[in-house]
Motif scaffolding. Structure first.
Motif: not given
Length: 249
Positions: A103-126
């Motif tokens: 049952h748990l392995m079948s859940l991992s095939t569903k698109a809504d049960m996958v963690a989304p990407d997390v956009p992060v910034d790569c710049i900062a004020q000096a």
């Protein structure tokens, strides 16, 4: 009565079993079986489980608690591949029955049960002090200095504050396969205000991964607690095989 403090006892936040205990009570040391960490399952709604491939006890551990385990890790619905499993010494593991595992392995095939990407910034004020130092020492290239001055904040600011703003730094992120970070590419305007230049700062990428292809690394041994041992790998020019020698640091 004197106050009694227990040091080194198992955390009360764990309610499972040791992975070594699960493995030694099953055939083939639980090869192919599915286990979960209770804390991960309670924390995330996405499926988190491990498919065991190999479990080796640590003979130096007299308590029989610690072991090394390899397996395929599915974390928050994403397949992280085969690797060394972390925190096998924690009493936080639970063996799943075949029906629960299916049952748990079948859940991992569903698109809504996958963690989304997390956009992060790569710049900062000096830091302002660093910006002022670079300006007064004439270290900044003319083009970078021009862009920094043009993008300085409101002219109503004090002179020292205007002098300490406008410069950007590239801030790469450390590699963490469980964070799902996706770096945001800086814009051309942001790249023009960076020092050191973006082309030099981004040579290793916006996500810095650990260097696993090296000839020297440190290990710890049970017979010398508190010491690290430096291991050198010497590649033979004749056979192409690796031989190792251990030197105390």
């Amino acid at each position: 009565m004197p106050k009694v403090e227990y040091i080194g006892r198992p955390s009360l936040h764990f309610y499972g079993k040791f992975l070594s205990e699960i493995a030694r009570n099953l055939k083939n040391r639980a090869k192919g079986r599915v286990v979960i960490k209770v804390t991960e399952s309670e924390k995330f709604k996405e499926p988190c489980y491990y498919i065991l491939e190999n479990v080796i006890p640590l003979m130096s551990d007299q308590s029989g608690v610690r072991c090394r385990a390899w397996g395929r890790r599915i974390f928050r619905g994403r397949n992280l591949g085969c690797s060394l499993l972390p925190n096998t010494h924690e009493p936080d593991w639970r063996l799943l029955s075949p029906s629960e595992a299916e049952h748990l392995m079948s859940l991992s095939t569903k698109a809504d049960m996958v963690a989304p990407d997390v956009p992060v910034d790569c710049i900062a004020q000096a830091p302002p002090l660093l910006t002022i130092f670079l300006r007064r020492k004439n270290i900044l290239p003319p083009q970078v200095l021009k862009e920094a001055v043009e993008n300085t904040h409101s002219l109503t600011m004090q002179q020292s504050m205007r002098e300490g703003s406008g410069l950007l730094l590239l801030t790469p992120h450390r590699y963490d396969p469980t964070s799902f970070k996706v770096p945001i590419e800086p814009t051309p305007e942001e790249k023009s205000r960076m020092y050191p230049p973006y082309e030099w700062s981004s040579q290793k990428g916006l996500i810095i991964k650990p260097n696993l292809d090296r000839d020297t690394y440190l290990i710890r041994r049970s017979d010398t607690p508190g010491l690290y041992w430096r291991v050198h790998l010497d590649r033979s020019s004749k056979t192409g095989s690796d031989s190792s020698k251990v030197l105390q640091k």
